[in-house]
Design a protein around this motif. Structure first.
Motif, PDB file in Angstrom:
ATOM      1  N   UNK A 156       0.809  -1.210   0.000  1.00  0.00           N
ATOM      2  CA  UNK A 156       0.000   0.000   0.000  1.00  0.00           C
ATOM      3  C   UNK A 156       0.840   1.257   0.000  1.00  0.00           C
ATOM      4  N   UNK A 157       0.166   2.389  -0.148  1.00  0.00           N
ATOM      5  CA  UNK A 157       0.873   3.667  -0.156  1.00  0.00           C
ATOM      6  C   UNK A 157       1.678   3.862   1.131  1.00  0.00           C
ATOM      7  N   UNK A 158       1.101   3.487   2.268  1.00  0.00           N
ATOM      8  CA  UNK A 158       1.798   3.657   3.545  1.00  0.00           C
ATOM      9  C   UNK A 158       3.074   2.821   3.602  1.00  0.00           C
ATOM     10  N   UNK A 159       3.058   1.641   2.980  1.00  0.00           N
ATOM     11  CA  UNK A 159       4.251   0.790   2.959  1.00  0.00           C
ATOM     12  C   UNK A 159       5.376   1.441   2.158  1.00  0.00           C
ATOM     13  N   UNK A 160       5.021   2.037   1.036  1.00  0.00           N
ATOM     14  CA  UNK A 160       6.036   2.695   0.201  1.00  0.00           C
ATOM     15  C   UNK A 160       6.633   3.881   0.941  1.00  0.00           C
ATOM     16  N   UNK A 161       5.772   4.698   1.541  1.00  0.00           N
ATOM     17  CA  UNK A 161       6.268   5.853   2.283  1.00  0.00           C
ATOM     18  C   UNK A 161       7.113   5.422   3.476  1.00  0.00           C
ATOM     19  N   UNK A 162       6.747   4.315   4.099  1.00  0.00           N
ATOM     20  CA  UNK A 162       7.534   3.793   5.216  1.00  0.00           C
ATOM     21  C   UNK A 162       8.925   3.380   4.765  1.00  0.00           C
ATOM     22  N   UNK A 163       9.031   2.737   3.589  1.00  0.00           N
ATOM     23  CA  UNK A 163      10.337   2.346   3.057  1.00  0.00           C
ATOM     24  C   UNK A 163      11.211   3.566   2.811  1.00  0.00           C
ATOM     25  N   UNK A 164      10.633   4.616   2.250  1.00  0.00           N
ATOM     26  CA  UNK A 164      11.398   5.838   1.988  1.00  0.00           C
ATOM     27  C   UNK A 164      11.870   6.460   3.303  1.00  0.00           C
ATOM     28  N   UNK A 165      10.961   6.556   4.258  1.00  0.00           N
ATOM     29  CA  UNK A 165      11.305   7.192   5.534  1.00  0.00           C
ATOM     30  C   UNK A 165      12.314   6.377   6.333  1.00  0.00           C
ATOM     31  N   UNK A 166      12.387   5.082   6.060  1.00  0.00           N
ATOM     32  CA  UNK A 166      13.322   4.204   6.783  1.00  0.00           C
ATOM     33  C   UNK A 166      14.729   4.240   6.212  1.00  0.00           C
ATOM     34  N   UNK A 167      14.955   4.982   5.140  1.00  0.00           N
ATOM     35  CA  UNK A 167      16.253   4.979   4.461  1.00  0.00           C
ATOM     36  C   UNK A 167      17.362   5.454   5.390  1.00  0.00           C
ATOM     37  N   UNK A 168      18.474   4.716   5.393  1.00  0.00           N
ATOM     38  CA  UNK A 168      19.586   4.976   6.294  1.00  0.00           C
ATOM     39  C   UNK A 168      20.918   4.733   5.574  1.00  0.00           C
ATOM     40  N   UNK A 169      22.014   5.284   6.095  1.00  0.00           N
ATOM     41  CA  UNK A 169      23.350   4.942   5.589  1.00  0.00           C
ATOM     42  C   UNK A 169      23.833   3.647   6.237  1.00  0.00           C
ATOM     43  N   UNK A 170      25.046   3.242   5.894  1.00  0.00           N
ATOM     44  CA  UNK A 170      25.675   2.115   6.578  1.00  0.00           C
ATOM     45  C   UNK A 170      25.298   0.764   6.006  1.00  0.00           C
ATOM     46  N   UNK A 171      25.502  -0.310   6.800  1.00  0.00           N
ATOM     47  CA  UNK A 171      25.228  -1.669   6.315  1.00  0.00           C
ATOM     48  C   UNK A 171      23.797  -1.828   5.839  1.00  0.00           C
ATOM     49  N   UNK A 172      23.618  -2.641   4.814  1.00  0.00           N
ATOM     50  CA  UNK A 172      22.318  -2.845   4.179  1.00  0.00           C
ATOM     51  C   UNK A 172      21.897  -4.296   4.366  1.00  0.00           C
ATOM     52  N   UNK A 173      20.689  -4.509   4.873  1.00  0.00           N
ATOM     53  CA  UNK A 173      20.156  -5.866   4.983  1.00  0.00           C
ATOM     54  C   UNK A 173      19.976  -6.460   3.591  1.00  0.00           C
ATOM     55  N   UNK A 174      20.111  -7.785   3.489  1.00  0.00           N
ATOM     56  CA  UNK A 174      20.051  -8.458   2.194  1.00  0.00           C
ATOM     57  C   UNK A 174      19.138  -9.683   2.273  1.00  0.00           C
ATOM     58  N   UNK A 175      18.881 -10.271   1.117  1.00  0.00           N
ATOM     59  CA  UNK A 175      18.065 -11.478   1.059  1.00  0.00           C
ATOM     60  C   UNK A 175      16.587 -11.171   1.036  1.00  0.00           C
ATOM     61  N   UNK A 176      15.848 -11.718   2.029  1.00  0.00           N
ATOM     62  CA  UNK A 176      14.384 -11.646   2.045  1.00  0.00           C
ATOM     63  C   UNK A 176      13.886 -10.326   2.622  1.00  0.00           C
ATOM     64  N   UNK A 177      14.317  -9.208   2.079  1.00  0.00           N
ATOM     65  CA  UNK A 177      13.923  -7.913   2.613  1.00  0.00           C
ATOM     66  C   UNK A 177      13.422  -7.011   1.497  1.00  0.00           C
ATOM     67  N   UNK A 178      12.551  -6.059   1.877  1.00  0.00           N
ATOM     68  CA  UNK A 178      12.046  -5.092   0.927  1.00  0.00           C
ATOM     69  C   UNK A 178      11.414  -5.747  -0.285  1.00  0.00           C
ATOM     70  N   UNK A 179      11.672  -5.164  -1.460  1.00  0.00           N
ATOM     71  CA  UNK A 179      11.139  -5.739  -2.687  1.00  0.00           C
ATOM     72  C   UNK A 179      11.665  -7.126  -2.974  1.00  0.00           C
ATOM     73  N   UNK A 180      12.774  -7.518  -2.340  1.00  0.00           N
ATOM     74  CA  UNK A 180      13.361  -8.838  -2.566  1.00  0.00           C
ATOM     75  C   UNK A 180      12.749  -9.954  -1.747  1.00  0.00           C
ATOM     76  N   UNK A 181      11.750  -9.655  -0.921  1.00  0.00           N
ATOM     77  CA  UNK A 181      11.224 -10.648   0.022  1.00  0.00           C
ATOM     78  C   UNK A 181      10.736 -11.921  -0.659  1.00  0.00           C
ATOM     79  N   UNK A 182      10.135 -11.793  -1.835  1.00  0.00           N
ATOM     80  CA  UNK A 182       9.546 -12.961  -2.483  1.00  0.00           C
ATOM     81  C   UNK A 182      10.242 -13.401  -3.757  1.00  0.00           C
ATOM     82  N   UNK A 183      11.512 -13.049  -3.917  1.00  0.00           N
ATOM     83  CA  UNK A 183      12.187 -13.301  -5.180  1.00  0.00           C
ATOM     84  C   UNK A 183      13.005 -14.599  -5.172  1.00  0.00           C
ATOM     85  N   UNK A 184      13.208 -15.151  -6.381  1.00  0.00           N
ATOM     86  CA  UNK A 184      13.901 -16.427  -6.583  1.00  0.00           C
ATOM     87  C   UNK A 184      15.051 -16.191  -7.558  1.00  0.00           C
TER      88      UNK A 184
END
Length: 372
Positions: A156-184
């Motif tokens: 939803x719109x709130x999820x997209x805005x939450x992702x933008x507002x959560x943006x940070x520097x430094x180490x980045x989580x990988x794998x099953x996160x963000x848009x990559x959660x359901x990817x193969x």
């Protein structure tokens, strides 16, 4: 919604694999000064008669939360066009874009575009109120319908805005996160991966970072640092995938001063990086790449004067930069697979997409003398 997990699994370099190139401190796209990454990850197990939800949004902010509307120079390239990246027409013509880059699933591009527009209008509100400006967000996608109830359009719109507002520097989580959660990826669990390279040119140090949403490839194709890993790790394959039905988005960031035509050439090299992993860029794959530079800061063209000066690298010095892209993309895909966790399938239900096991990978690499 779930928070990005703390990294607990070793990445490619942590396993001792001889990955080429010198990386930055986080070995992530956020090593490029000013670039931030945020996620919103949606994970819900299937209710009776329902399907599991494994999806989300990844947000890359080229200039962080700077309130001044300053575009970044950019170039775009499509290796195989069975996918979407909004804003790419103007990037190819105008050579720049303003605002975040979002990566999500195929059926959430519309809501992500809507939300990104809302954020741009709010974040740069004074400029958009005072002038005739228009927002053209960059939103890219890959298909997660095997592991996620994609037709449920859960982002939803709130999820997209939450992702933008959560943006940070430094180490980045990988794998099953963000848009990559359901990817193969190569019939293993794929997802989000990142890497960086440090480049020295004429006594100056620059950084190039890559973030991928890896959702491509068939198992027999998989090659890791030149080793045909997929031929050996042929158990737990996705039985209903006789042809490739995924995609990969690669976003390349750098603080190196480059012109749009040079950035387009950088974006092209992402195709060589994924090719090292074995994919030929299948017919059903959207292999779409974006490169941007935070150098040569500018105002919006509509608010600028008649002339513009740019500092750009001599083309004759581009080869190490091209190599940094190829190496970085290759490593980012591998990092995505190594960070991933098993996930249940949504269609067909009742199966599990297995993650790449580090011990099994190292066993195959050792047979070829490449295990550290």
């Amino acid at each position: 919604m779930t928070a990005p997990p703390v990294r607990s699994k070793p990445r490619a370099r942590g396993l001792g694999l001889d990955v080429p190139g010198i990386c930055g401190p986080a070995n992530a796209i956020t090593d490029v000064p000013g670039v931030l990454v945020g996620y919103e990850t949606l994970v819900r197990d299937a209710a009776p008669g329902g399907k599991p939800v494994r999806t989300g949004v990844t947000a890359i902010l080229p200039r962080g939360f700077d309130p001044h509307p300053s575009p970044v120079w950019a170039g775009q390239f499509t290796l195989n066009g069975n996918g979407e990246m909004t804003g790419s027409h103007w990037i190819r013509d105008g050579g720049h874009f303003l605002g975040p880059v979002l990566v999500t699933n195929t059926h959430s591009v519309g809501i992500a575009h809507h939300a990104a527009t809302r954020w741009i209008l709010s974040h740069y509100g004074a400029a958009f109120e005072a002038h005739h400006l228009w927002a053209m967000p960059v939103v890219a996608e890959t298909y997660d319908g095997v592991l996620n109830d994609i037709n449920g359009q859960h982002v939803g719109e709130a999820d997209v805005l939450s992702a933008i507002r959560a943006a940070r520097p430094g180490p980045v989580a990988e794998g099953n996160v963000g848009g990559g959660a359901g990817m193969i990826c190569y019939e293993f669990k794929g997802g989000t991966g990142t890497a960086s390279r440090v480049i020295e040119i004429d006594g100056e140090r620059f950084t190039l970072g890559v973030l991928v949403q890896a959702n491509h490839g068939l198992r027999p194709w998989l090659s890791v640092l030149g080793v045909p890993v997929g031929r050996h790790l042929d158990r737990d394959r996705m039985k209903d995938m006789p042809t490739e039905r995924g995609s990969i988005i690669a976003v390349i960031a750098t603080d190196l001063p480059l012109a749009p035509s040079q950035l387009e050439r950088l974006a092209r090299r992402a195709g060589l990086g994924i090719g090292r992993g074995g994919t030929p860029g299948g017919n059903n794959s959207g292999d779409i790449f974006l490169a941007f530079s935070t150098a040569n800061r500018m105002d919006l063209p509509q608010l600028s004067g008649a002339w513009r000066d740019m500092r750009t690298l001599n083309d004759e010095r581009l080869d190490p930069v091209y190599m940094a892209v190829v190496d970085g993309v290759e490593e980012a895909v591998l990092n995505a697979m190594l960070a991933a966790e098993d996930a249940p399938t949504a269609k067909p239900a009742g199966h599990v997409c297995r993650a790449l096991r580090a011990d099994e990978l190292l066993e195959v690499m050792a047979r070829y003398g490449r295990a550290g």
